[in-house]
Design a protein around this motif. Structure first.
Motif, PDB file in Angstrom:
ATOM      1  N   UNK A  13     -28.533 -19.018  26.626  1.00 34.66           N
ATOM      2  CA  UNK A  13     -29.605 -18.776  25.675  1.00 34.66           C
ATOM      3  C   UNK A  13     -30.643 -19.874  25.743  1.00 34.66           C
ATOM      4  N   UNK A  14     -31.346 -20.099  24.632  1.00 33.46           N
ATOM      5  CA  UNK A  14     -32.380 -21.109  24.509  1.00 33.46           C
ATOM      6  C   UNK A  14     -33.503 -20.896  25.497  1.00 33.46           C
ATOM      7  N   UNK A  15     -33.870 -19.604  25.683  1.00 30.59           N
ATOM      8  CA  UNK A  15     -35.060 -19.259  26.437  1.00 30.59           C
ATOM      9  C   UNK A  15     -35.038 -19.803  27.843  1.00 30.59           C
ATOM     10  N   UNK A  16     -36.139 -20.461  28.242  1.00 27.73           N
ATOM     11  CA  UNK A  16     -36.281 -20.915  29.618  1.00 27.73           C
ATOM     12  C   UNK A  16     -35.877 -22.359  29.798  1.00 27.73           C
ATOM     13  N   UNK A  17     -35.210 -22.967  28.793  1.00 29.24           N
ATOM     14  CA  UNK A  17     -34.919 -24.394  28.873  1.00 29.24           C
ATOM     15  C   UNK A  17     -33.958 -24.662  30.017  1.00 29.24           C
ATOM     16  N   UNK A  18     -34.301 -25.564  30.931  1.00 31.73           N
ATOM     17  CA  UNK A  18     -33.442 -25.809  32.082  1.00 31.73           C
ATOM     18  C   UNK A  18     -32.137 -26.480  31.690  1.00 31.73           C
ATOM     19  N   UNK A  19     -31.147 -26.331  32.548  1.00 28.67           N
ATOM     20  CA  UNK A  19     -29.885 -27.034  32.342  1.00 28.67           C
ATOM     21  C   UNK A  19     -30.117 -28.532  32.510  1.00 28.67           C
ATOM     22  N   UNK A  20     -29.214 -29.361  31.940  1.00 28.12           N
ATOM     23  CA  UNK A  20     -29.398 -30.813  32.045  1.00 28.12           C
ATOM     24  C   UNK A  20     -29.481 -31.264  33.492  1.00 28.12           C
ATOM     25  N   UNK A  21     -30.318 -32.241  33.736  1.00 32.42           N
ATOM     26  CA  UNK A  21     -30.516 -32.802  35.069  1.00 32.42           C
ATOM     27  C   UNK A  21     -30.032 -34.245  35.054  1.00 32.42           C
ATOM     28  N   UNK A  22     -29.645 -34.810  36.180  1.00 30.85           N
ATOM     29  CA  UNK A  22     -29.248 -36.210  36.178  1.00 30.85           C
ATOM     30  C   UNK A  22     -30.307 -37.095  35.533  1.00 30.85           C
ATOM     31  N   UNK A 125     -47.561 -16.504   2.692  1.00 27.41           N
ATOM     32  CA  UNK A 125     -46.496 -15.612   2.252  1.00 27.41           C
ATOM     33  C   UNK A 125     -45.159 -16.095   2.810  1.00 27.41           C
ATOM     34  N   UNK A 126     -44.226 -16.375   1.924  1.00 34.45           N
ATOM     35  CA  UNK A 126     -42.930 -16.905   2.345  1.00 34.45           C
ATOM     36  C   UNK A 126     -42.152 -15.895   3.179  1.00 34.45           C
ATOM     37  N   UNK A 127     -42.251 -14.599   2.834  1.00 35.16           N
ATOM     38  CA  UNK A 127     -41.501 -13.588   3.578  1.00 35.16           C
ATOM     39  C   UNK A 127     -41.952 -13.519   5.036  1.00 35.16           C
ATOM     40  N   UNK A 128     -43.246 -13.767   5.273  1.00 35.84           N
ATOM     41  CA  UNK A 128     -43.753 -13.741   6.637  1.00 35.84           C
ATOM     42  C   UNK A 128     -43.250 -14.952   7.422  1.00 35.84           C
ATOM     43  N   UNK A 129     -43.239 -16.112   6.779  1.00 32.83           N
ATOM     44  CA  UNK A 129     -42.715 -17.316   7.440  1.00 32.83           C
ATOM     45  C   UNK A 129     -41.222 -17.177   7.720  1.00 32.83           C
ATOM     46  N   UNK A 130     -40.481 -16.620   6.752  1.00 32.61           N
ATOM     47  CA  UNK A 130     -39.038 -16.439   6.954  1.00 32.61           C
ATOM     48  C   UNK A 130     -38.756 -15.451   8.087  1.00 32.61           C
ATOM     49  N   UNK A 131     -39.539 -14.379   8.141  1.00 34.02           N
ATOM     50  CA  UNK A 131     -39.352 -13.394   9.208  1.00 34.02           C
ATOM     51  C   UNK A 131     -39.636 -13.978  10.583  1.00 34.02           C
ATOM     52  N   UNK A 132     -40.709 -14.777  10.690  1.00 31.03           N
ATOM     53  CA  UNK A 132     -41.045 -15.408  11.969  1.00 31.03           C
ATOM     54  C   UNK A 132     -39.960 -16.390  12.391  1.00 31.03           C
ATOM     55  N   UNK A 133     -39.446 -17.177  11.430  1.00 34.61           N
ATOM     56  CA  UNK A 133     -38.387 -18.145  11.743  1.00 34.61           C
ATOM     57  C   UNK A 133     -37.109 -17.443  12.178  1.00 34.61           C
ATOM     58  N   UNK A 134     -36.761 -16.340  11.503  1.00 34.10           N
ATOM     59  CA  UNK A 134     -35.552 -15.599  11.879  1.00 34.10           C
ATOM     60  C   UNK A 134     -35.700 -14.975  13.269  1.00 34.10           C
ATOM     61  N   UNK A 135     -36.886 -14.461  13.560  1.00 34.52           N
ATOM     62  CA  UNK A 135     -37.133 -13.885  14.881  1.00 34.52           C
ATOM     63  C   UNK A 135     -36.998 -14.935  15.968  1.00 34.52           C
ATOM     64  N   UNK A 136     -37.530 -16.122  15.705  1.00 37.89           N
ATOM     65  CA  UNK A 136     -37.445 -17.195  16.699  1.00 37.89           C
ATOM     66  C   UNK A 136     -35.995 -17.593  16.933  1.00 37.89           C
ATOM     67  N   UNK A 137     -35.196 -17.657  15.868  1.00 38.91           N
ATOM     68  CA  UNK A 137     -33.777 -18.002  16.035  1.00 38.91           C
ATOM     69  C   UNK A 137     -33.059 -16.929  16.841  1.00 38.91           C
ATOM     70  N   UNK A 138     -33.402 -15.671  16.606  1.00 39.33           N
ATOM     71  CA  UNK A 138     -32.788 -14.598  17.374  1.00 39.33           C
ATOM     72  C   UNK A 138     -33.139 -14.668  18.851  1.00 39.33           C
ATOM     73  N   UNK A 139     -34.417 -14.950  19.147  1.00 47.14           N
ATOM     74  CA  UNK A 139     -34.836 -15.082  20.548  1.00 47.14           C
ATOM     75  C   UNK A 139     -34.153 -16.271  21.205  1.00 47.14           C
ATOM     76  N   UNK A 140     -33.964 -17.332  20.436  1.00 49.88           N
ATOM     77  CA  UNK A 140     -33.345 -18.545  20.967  1.00 49.88           C
ATOM     78  C   UNK A 140     -31.908 -18.301  21.386  1.00 49.88           C
ATOM     79  N   UNK A 141     -31.246 -17.357  20.734  1.00 51.51           N
ATOM     80  CA  UNK A 141     -29.844 -17.070  21.036  1.00 51.51           C
ATOM     81  C   UNK A 141     -29.672 -16.067  22.166  1.00 51.51           C
ATOM     82  N   UNK A 142     -30.773 -15.457  22.626  1.00 53.25           N
ATOM     83  CA  UNK A 142     -30.687 -14.407  23.637  1.00 53.25           C
ATOM     84  C   UNK A 142     -30.488 -14.992  25.029  1.00 53.25           C
ATOM     85  N   UNK A 143     -29.745 -14.292  25.848  1.00 54.89           N
ATOM     86  CA  UNK A 143     -29.660 -14.580  27.270  1.00 54.89           C
ATOM     87  C   UNK A 143     -30.777 -13.827  27.970  1.00 54.89           C
TER      88      UNK A 143
END
Length: 266
Positions: A13-22, A125-143
């Motif tokens: 997951x974690x989008x395009x973040x590369x694996x650790x490098x030396x 609007x708090x609901x819009x900020x919460x929705x955007x944050x939840x979407x980002x967390x979901x994308x972050x967990x995707x392979x």
């Protein structure tokens, strides 16, 4: 080795973040600069060969000459010829078009999505900020690989759909870079590398772009049939793919590591 690197970039997951490098902590500034220049030269040669192939005198990549089949690399054909006499160098330059185009478009899409997310987080609007944050967390967990395979089962992949998908999945990584105020060049290189890897894997699995020349992933499959008597047909696309990915990854880690070293010395 090529596809082990691709899976490193895509399977987690974690989008395009590369694996650790030396760690780069023990590297001198001169070594970091040398690594960066080496990567820049390699990427420049790949891009120039892809864009300016005909102007550089490359042969017609689709010209068939059975009398020249399976020629070894030499002065007339620097990377040899394939089973029907086509010039391998010209075909590899042509094959780079799809992954490089996806890399550029997916990077632009990731920057656009990251900007949209930042705009939503500034909403009153708090609901819009919460929705955007939840979407980002979901994308972050995707392979990324799993998501692209799911997308390929629903629609026919093309440059637009795959650019949007890769850019969307890479958004969390870009957003984290924006929060750290560490610059956008390094994360853009990481997204570009992930997009090149994604296109190569999907092409290898038979989900390449319709209407585009066969890319490096497809060329690797075709080259496997010639391994016993013309290994250069397989080694050329595999070598170029590994060179491109390692150059992008080295550039990312040198730039990001250089920023970290600079921050430590302040």
């Amino acid at each position: 080795a090529a596809f082990a690197l691709l899976l490193q970039l895509l399977a987690g997951g974690r989008g395009a973040e590369p694996a650790p490098w030396p760690t780069l902590g023990g590297a001198s500034k001169a070594r970091l600069v040398n690594r960066l220049w080496l990567a820049v030269v390699a990427l420049t040669l790949i891009v120039v060969g892809t864009v300016g192939g005909p102007a550089l005198g490359f042969a017609d990549p689709d010209e068939i000459d059975l009398g020249l089949s399976h020629l070894a690399p030499g002065p007339a054909h620097w990377l040899g010829t394939d089973g029907v006499g086509r010039d391998v160098m010209a075909r590899m330059a042509q094959a780079a078009a799809a992954p490089l185009a996806l890399g550029a478009c997916a990077t632009a899409a990731a920057l656009l999505f990251a900007w949209c997310y930042s705009s939503l987080m500034m909403s009153r609007w708090a609901w819009l900020r919460d929705g955007a944050a939840a979407t980002l967390r979901g994308l972050d967990a995707c392979s990324m690989l799993v998501a692209l395979l799911a997308l390929a089962s629903l629609v026919r992949l093309n440059l637009v759909s795959m650019s949007l998908a890769v850019g969307l999945l890479a958004t969390p990584f870009v957003v984290r870079a924006m929060r750290r105020s560490s610059g956008l060049l390094a994360p853009c290189l990481a997204v570009f590398a992930a997009a090149v890897a994604a296109e190569s894997v999907m092409s290898y699995l038979g989900f390449g772009f319709g209407g585009w020349p066969p890319s490096w992933g497809r060329a690797i499959i075709e080259g496997r049939e010639h391994m016993e008597y013309a290994a250069h047909v397989f080694m050329a696309p595999a070598g170029l793919l590994v060179t491109c990915l390692f150059s992008l990854r080295w550039s990312y880690h040198v730039i990001a590591g250089g920023r970290a070293l600079t921050a430590e010395t302040r």
